[in-house]
Enzyme design. Structure first.
Site, mmCIF file in Angstrom:
data_model
loop_
_atom_site.group_PDB
_atom_site.id
_atom_site.type_symbol
_atom_site.label_atom_id
_atom_site.label_comp_id
_atom_site.label_asym_id
_atom_site.label_seq_id
_atom_site.Cartn_x
_atom_site.Cartn_y
_atom_site.Cartn_z
ATOM 1 N N ASP A 10 70.933 63.440 24.560
ATOM 2 C CA ASP A 10 71.313 62.826 25.959
ATOM 3 C C ASP A 10 70.124 63.430 26.766
ATOM 4 O O ASP A 10 69.226 64.209 26.638
ATOM 5 C CB ASP A 10 72.606 63.056 26.195
ATOM 6 C CG ASP A 10 73.106 62.207 27.224
ATOM 7 O OD1 ASP A 10 72.398 61.083 27.622
ATOM 8 O OD2 ASP A 10 74.486 62.118 27.130
ATOM 9 N N VAL B 222 65.112 54.764 30.855
ATOM 10 C CA VAL B 222 64.212 55.047 32.126
ATOM 11 C C VAL B 222 62.602 54.945 31.852
ATOM 12 O O VAL B 222 61.932 54.562 32.906
ATOM 13 C CB VAL B 222 64.902 56.276 32.812
ATOM 14 C CG1 VAL B 222 66.297 55.987 33.142
ATOM 15 C CG2 VAL B 222 64.605 57.469 31.951
ATOM 16 N N ASP C 6 74.580 53.362 30.354
ATOM 17 C CA ASP C 6 75.482 53.383 29.687
ATOM 18 C C ASP C 6 76.237 51.991 29.717
ATOM 19 O O ASP C 6 76.521 51.550 31.105
ATOM 20 C CB ASP C 6 76.531 54.454 30.138
ATOM 21 C CG ASP C 6 76.455 55.656 29.747
ATOM 22 O OD1 ASP C 6 75.173 56.050 29.044
ATOM 23 O OD2 ASP C 6 77.203 56.573 30.112
HETATM 24 C C1 LIG Z 1 78.780 50.841 34.204
HETATM 25 O O1 LIG Z 1 79.168 51.559 35.358
HETATM 26 C C2 LIG Z 1 78.667 52.659 36.006
HETATM 27 C C3 LIG Z 1 79.480 53.189 37.110
HETATM 28 O O2 LIG Z 1 80.213 51.994 37.705
HETATM 29 C C4 LIG Z 1 77.192 52.019 36.912
HETATM 30 O O3 LIG Z 1 76.539 53.011 37.517
HETATM 31 C C5 LIG Z 1 76.501 51.358 35.745
HETATM 32 O O4 LIG Z 1 75.514 50.930 36.169
HETATM 33 C C6 LIG Z 1 77.278 50.401 34.547
HETATM 34 N N1 LIG Z 1 76.374 50.115 33.638
HETATM 35 C C7 LIG Z 1 76.014 48.745 33.457
HETATM 36 C C8 LIG Z 1 75.090 48.682 32.275
HETATM 37 O O5 LIG Z 1 76.563 47.596 33.983
#
Ligand SMILES: *[C@@H]1O[C@H](CO)[C@@H](O)[C@H](O)[C@H]1NC(C)=O
Ligand SMILES: *[C@@H]1O[C@H](CO)[C@@H](O)[C@H](O)[C@H]1NC(C)=O
Ligand SMILES: *[C@@H]1O[C@H](CO)[C@@H](O)[C@H](O)[C@H]1NC(C)=O
Length: 371
Positions: free
Chosen positions: A127, A163, A182
């Site tokens: 990670d 990133v 994620d």
């Molecule tokens: C998933 O949720 C988190 C927290 O709300 C957000 O920061 C992130 O961008 C979201 N990821 C995606 C791929 O939508």
């Protein structure tokens, strides 16, 4: 670097359990992978994510498992998992700490890799938290070299969240690389990730795979149709398929999706070419055709309806790289049957809102042009 001809089939603890993990959970999961039949379908990696480690290293500077949740240690756990014919994955971080603030492996690569190898670990997810602002192109290769130096075959999964565009540099560093942030258990997140991962399709192939993050199938935030689409598109994109639900307690629908042998075989096809979005139509391009070549001159073709109503999706042979006169037999991998014997020029089908059909196209004449 070892070459991996196909992507891996895995269970990972994070999406459902986050930090609520223990050696008992990992053992029960290994048992459930076997008893559910998932292990026989190829899901043989049991991967522990963050939170397995104690808060600090021992006096020798080594990582130690959390004494409350992993009292028997990781070697005992890997013996258990290997005893079932499965493999064990573990988690580390290319920074000062893991995301949940356990010790990181940056500048400890050699010792930590050796420890993982001594424990019998088969896979490392690495990670990107607390990374001290150091370029990932500098932080990820040392762990590759350290893993290699152990002499043990350990799949190296780079998780720097896309990133620094890892598709452009991580081949030859890791066996897979996350292309995105994620995933969350929502339709919006899943579709966003599919589109981002699609951009990097040309960089995937045997030895290095785009990783659009773990599956949410079975976790409750999407409908049956949406989960079926999630699984279908991840398989078509040659994503590592990481089950992210509680396999000790799956609904029949969840098990049906995860154990669709025909869709798994698309994912595991020996050609190893990532399928991609090849045609869009409808409002905001919500009617989509995704496709890619398979071994044996076949194609996988998915019709994905991202609109709010049922609609007919049509694929013309020219968007699939076929001559319009080619006769094609078509098999539906969710209905598990042949749906057309001699299709010519195009094929269409009605698809429910948010659902996804997956077909194998077998051309009867060799008219598939290289693009
Ligand atoms: C998933 O949720 C988190 C927290 O709300 C957000 O920061 C992130 O961008 C979201 N990821 C995606 C791929 O939508
Ligand atoms: C170590 O790297 C070499 C050179 O790339 C490769 O041939 C070998 O298979 C690797 N060994 C392991 C255990 O990864
Ligand atoms: C099994 O899953 C259902 C939801 O599908 C949940 O209500 C139930 O509490 C779970 N049981 C266990 C033992 O975790």
């Amino acid at each position: 670097m070892l070459l991996y001809q196909v992507t891996l089939l895995i269970w990972n603890s994070w999406n459902f359990f986050a930090c609520s993990i223990s050696e008992d959970l990992i053992k029960e999961t290994a048992d459930a992978l076997v008893s559910s039949g998932l292990a026989d379908l190829g899901y043989v990696y049991v991967n522990i994510d963050d939170c397995w480690s104690a808060a600090t290293r021992n006096l020798k500077g080594q990582l130690v498992p959390d004494p409350k949740t992993f009292p028997s240690g990781i070697k005992a756990l890997s013996d258990y998992v290997h005893g079932k014919g499965l493999k064990l994955g573990i988690y580390g971080d290319a920074g000062a700490f893991t995301c949940k603030v356990r010790p990181g492996s940056l500048f400890h690569e050699t010792g930590d890799a050796q420890l993982f190898a001594d424990w019998g670990v088969d896979y490392l997810k690495y990670d990107n938290c607390f990374n001290l602002g150091i370029d990932p192109k500098k932080r990820y290769p040392p762990m590759r070299d350290a893993l290699n130096a152990t002499g043990r075959t350990i799949f190296y999964s780079i998780c720097e969240w896309g990133v620094e565009d890892p598709a452009l540099w991580a081949r030859g560093v890791g066996n897979s690389w996350r292309t995105t942030d994620d995933i969350n258990d929502t339709w919006a997140s899943m579709t966003t990730i599919a589109d981002i991962n699609d951009k990097w399709a040309s960089h995937a192939g045997p030895g290095g795979w785009n990783d659009p993050d773990m599956l949410e199938v079975g976790n409750g935030g999407m409908t049956y149709q949406e989960y079926r689409a999630h699984f279908s598109i991840w398989a078509l994109m040659k994503a590592p398929l990481l089950i992210g639900c509680d396999v000790r307690n799956m609904t029949a629908e969840t098990l049906e999706i995860l154990s669709n042998k025909e869709v798994i075989s698309v994912n595991q096809d020996s050609l190893g070419v990532q399928g991609r979005k090849v045609y869009v139509s409808g409002e905001a391009n919500c009617l989509q055709v995704w496709a890619g070549p398979l071994s044996g001159n076949r194609l996988v073709v998915a019709f994905w309806n991202r609109c709010s109503k049922a609609a007919t999706i049509t694929a013309r042979w020219d968007v699939l790289g076929l001559e319009s006169s080619t006769h094609v037999s078509i098999r539906d991998l969710w209905q598990h049957k042949e749906v057309k014997e001699n299709a010519v020029a195009s094929f269409g089908a009605k698809v429910d809102s948010h659902d996804c059909h997956v077909y194998i196209f077998t051309p009867k004449t060799v008219a598939h042009s290289e693009s």
